[in-house]
Scaffold this motif. Structure first.
Motif, mmCIF file in Angstrom:
data_model
loop_
_atom_site.group_PDB
_atom_site.id
_atom_site.type_symbol
_atom_site.label_atom_id
_atom_site.label_comp_id
_atom_site.label_asym_id
_atom_site.label_seq_id
_atom_site.Cartn_x
_atom_site.Cartn_y
_atom_site.Cartn_z
ATOM 1 N N VAL A 1 0.832 -1.202 0.000
ATOM 2 C CA VAL A 1 0.000 0.000 0.000
ATOM 3 C C VAL A 1 0.870 1.256 0.000
ATOM 4 N N CYS A 2 1.903 1.244 0.826
ATOM 5 C CA CYS A 2 2.810 2.401 0.894
ATOM 6 C C CYS A 2 3.473 2.646 -0.442
ATOM 7 N N ASN A 3 3.875 1.548 -1.121
ATOM 8 C CA ASN A 3 4.506 1.709 -2.424
ATOM 9 C C ASN A 3 3.532 2.297 -3.433
ATOM 10 N N ALA A 4 2.258 1.867 -3.344
ATOM 11 C CA ALA A 4 1.243 2.389 -4.257
ATOM 12 C C ALA A 4 1.032 3.878 -4.020
ATOM 13 N N MET A 5 0.996 4.300 -2.744
ATOM 14 C CA MET A 5 0.791 5.706 -2.425
ATOM 15 C C MET A 5 1.989 6.546 -2.850
ATOM 16 N N ILE B 1 -7.699 19.132 -8.804
ATOM 17 C CA ILE B 1 -7.908 17.683 -8.930
ATOM 18 C C ILE B 1 -6.734 16.914 -8.350
ATOM 19 N N THR B 2 -5.522 17.279 -8.755
ATOM 20 C CA THR B 2 -4.349 16.568 -8.241
ATOM 21 C C THR B 2 -4.165 16.815 -6.752
ATOM 22 N N GLY B 3 -4.527 18.018 -6.289
ATOM 23 C CA GLY B 3 -4.396 18.331 -4.866
ATOM 24 C C GLY B 3 -5.303 17.481 -4.007
ATOM 25 N N VAL B 4 -6.545 17.274 -4.456
ATOM 26 C CA VAL B 4 -7.488 16.445 -3.690
ATOM 27 C C VAL B 4 -7.025 14.995 -3.674
ATOM 28 N N VAL B 5 -6.542 14.499 -4.809
ATOM 29 C CA VAL B 5 -6.027 13.120 -4.853
ATOM 30 C C VAL B 5 -4.831 12.969 -3.914
ATOM 31 N N LEU B 6 -3.944 13.944 -3.933
ATOM 32 C CA LEU B 6 -2.792 13.914 -3.024
ATOM 33 C C LEU B 6 -3.238 13.982 -1.570
ATOM 34 N N ALA B 7 -4.315 14.730 -1.305
ATOM 35 C CA ALA B 7 -4.823 14.841 0.062
ATOM 36 C C ALA B 7 -5.252 13.475 0.593
ATOM 37 N N PHE B 8 -6.031 12.751 -0.197
ATOM 38 C CA PHE B 8 -6.454 11.417 0.229
ATOM 39 C C PHE B 8 -5.266 10.465 0.325
ATOM 40 N N ASN B 9 -4.293 10.696 -0.531
ATOM 41 C CA ASN B 9 -3.076 9.897 -0.483
ATOM 42 C C ASN B 9 -2.350 10.077 0.847
ATOM 43 N N PHE B 10 -2.274 11.321 1.301
ATOM 44 C CA PHE B 10 -1.645 11.602 2.595
ATOM 45 C C PHE B 10 -2.442 10.999 3.749
ATOM 46 N N LEU C 1 -4.388 8.309 3.689
ATOM 47 C CA LEU C 1 -4.171 6.861 3.682
ATOM 48 C C LEU C 1 -2.769 6.498 4.158
ATOM 49 N N ASP C 2 -1.849 7.435 4.002
ATOM 50 C CA ASP C 2 -0.465 7.211 4.420
ATOM 51 C C ASP C 2 -0.265 7.502 5.903
ATOM 52 N N GLY C 3 -1.356 7.901 6.591
ATOM 53 C CA GLY C 3 -1.266 8.179 8.016
ATOM 54 C C GLY C 3 -0.944 9.616 8.349
ATOM 55 N N ASP D 1 -3.243 15.035 9.301
ATOM 56 C CA ASP D 1 -3.261 16.498 9.401
ATOM 57 C C ASP D 1 -3.014 17.142 8.041
ATOM 58 N N THR D 2 -1.959 16.689 7.379
ATOM 59 C CA THR D 2 -1.613 17.241 6.063
ATOM 60 C C THR D 2 -2.711 16.971 5.059
ATOM 61 N N GLY D 3 -3.231 15.750 5.059
ATOM 62 C CA GLY D 3 -4.266 15.380 4.101
ATOM 63 C C GLY D 3 -5.548 16.165 4.281
ATOM 64 N N VAL D 4 -5.982 16.328 5.525
ATOM 65 C CA VAL D 4 -7.221 17.060 5.801
ATOM 66 C C VAL D 4 -7.090 18.513 5.361
ATOM 67 N N PHE D 5 -5.969 19.123 5.684
ATOM 68 C CA PHE D 5 -5.791 20.536 5.336
ATOM 69 C C PHE D 5 -5.670 20.719 3.826
ATOM 70 N N LEU D 6 -4.961 19.800 3.165
ATOM 71 C CA LEU D 6 -4.808 19.890 1.714
ATOM 72 C C LEU D 6 -6.157 19.708 1.019
ATOM 73 N N PHE D 7 -6.985 18.807 1.550
ATOM 74 C CA PHE D 7 -8.324 18.622 0.986
ATOM 75 C C PHE D 7 -9.146 19.898 1.135
ATOM 76 N N PHE D 8 -9.059 20.534 2.305
ATOM 77 C CA PHE D 8 -9.823 21.761 2.536
ATOM 78 C C PHE D 8 -9.374 22.861 1.586
#
Length: 235
Positions: A1-5, A56-65, A67-69, A72-79
């Protein structure tokens, strides 16, 4: 999973970063050009395309962060992706509906407005919970965007230039995000800026300056479109 992310980030970042640089440069061309002229329209269309890629890429990266644990970074990037995408969407679609306001004030408008309010409240609560001042400082931005959308939906203004106000408000709002990214992310990652306790200003300054510009333009254009004052004649 980590490699995929990691693979997702590997492919998305080379797209996200150049699009951000392009959007930052393109923003100032229509912003400084004559409204409606060729230097306003063509670069403006490319700006919208670049910002769409960023969102689009920012939201995908947000979910990526997330899933990677790195929640904080993912939630803020999504917002950030949400408020940026909302502003861009409003600024673009109002041009398609300027002669038919009903097309602008639709169910999607209400749904996105509510989503901004909900996510703004969520970010404030999350920021207080994790003790992150940046989060609960930015949460109100979602509240303001969403409340303005819902308020406009309720009032249904009859001002024939409503589309102009919504257009520059949306485009300037999305431009704020590109400048935040340059100063906050780029300043630290690309230029090695280390401002210590003053780093918060890298995030806040574009928001403050941008909102001053939006309010100033609103006052200017609304003042120009107001009917001239005529003194009452005596009978």
């Amino acid at each position: 999973v980590c490699n995929a992310m990691s693979l997702v980030r590997f492919f998305l970042l080379p797209v996200h970063l150049p699009a951000g640089i392009a959007a930052l440069a393109l923003f100032w061309v229509p912003a400084l050009a004559k409204n409606g002229g060729p230097l306003h329209r063509a670069p403006g269309r490319w700006y919208v395309r670049a910002m769409t890629v960023i969102c689009i890429t920012g939201v995908v990266l947000a979910f990526n962060f997330i899933l990677d644990g790195r929640t904080d970074t993912g939630v803020f990037l999504f917002f950030l992706g949400l408020i940026t995408g909302t502003s861009l969407w409003n600024g673009w679609r109002v041009l398609q509906a300027k002669r038919e306001p009903a097309r602008y004030f639709n169910r999607a408008h209400a749904a996105v407005g509510l989503l901004n309010v909900a996510c703004g409240l969520g970010l404030i609560v999350f920021g207080v919970t994790v003790k992150a001042p940046l989060f609960y400082s930015f949460g109100p931005v979602g509240l303001i965007i969403g409340a303005n959308m819902l308020g406009l939906l309720r009032k249904r203004t009859d001002d024939p230039k409503f589309w102009l106000y919504e257009h520059f408000t949306g485009m300037l709002g999305s431009g704020i995000a590109s400048h935040v990214a340059l100063l906050a992310f780029g300043g630290r990652q690309l230029f090695g800026w280390n401002m210590g306790g003053y780093a918060m200003w890298l995030w806040v300054t574009p928001v403050v300056v941008g909102n001053i510009a939006i309010n100033a333009l609103n006052l200017w254009y609304r003042g120009k479109s107001s009917p001239p004052h005529t003194s009452a004649r005596r009978p």
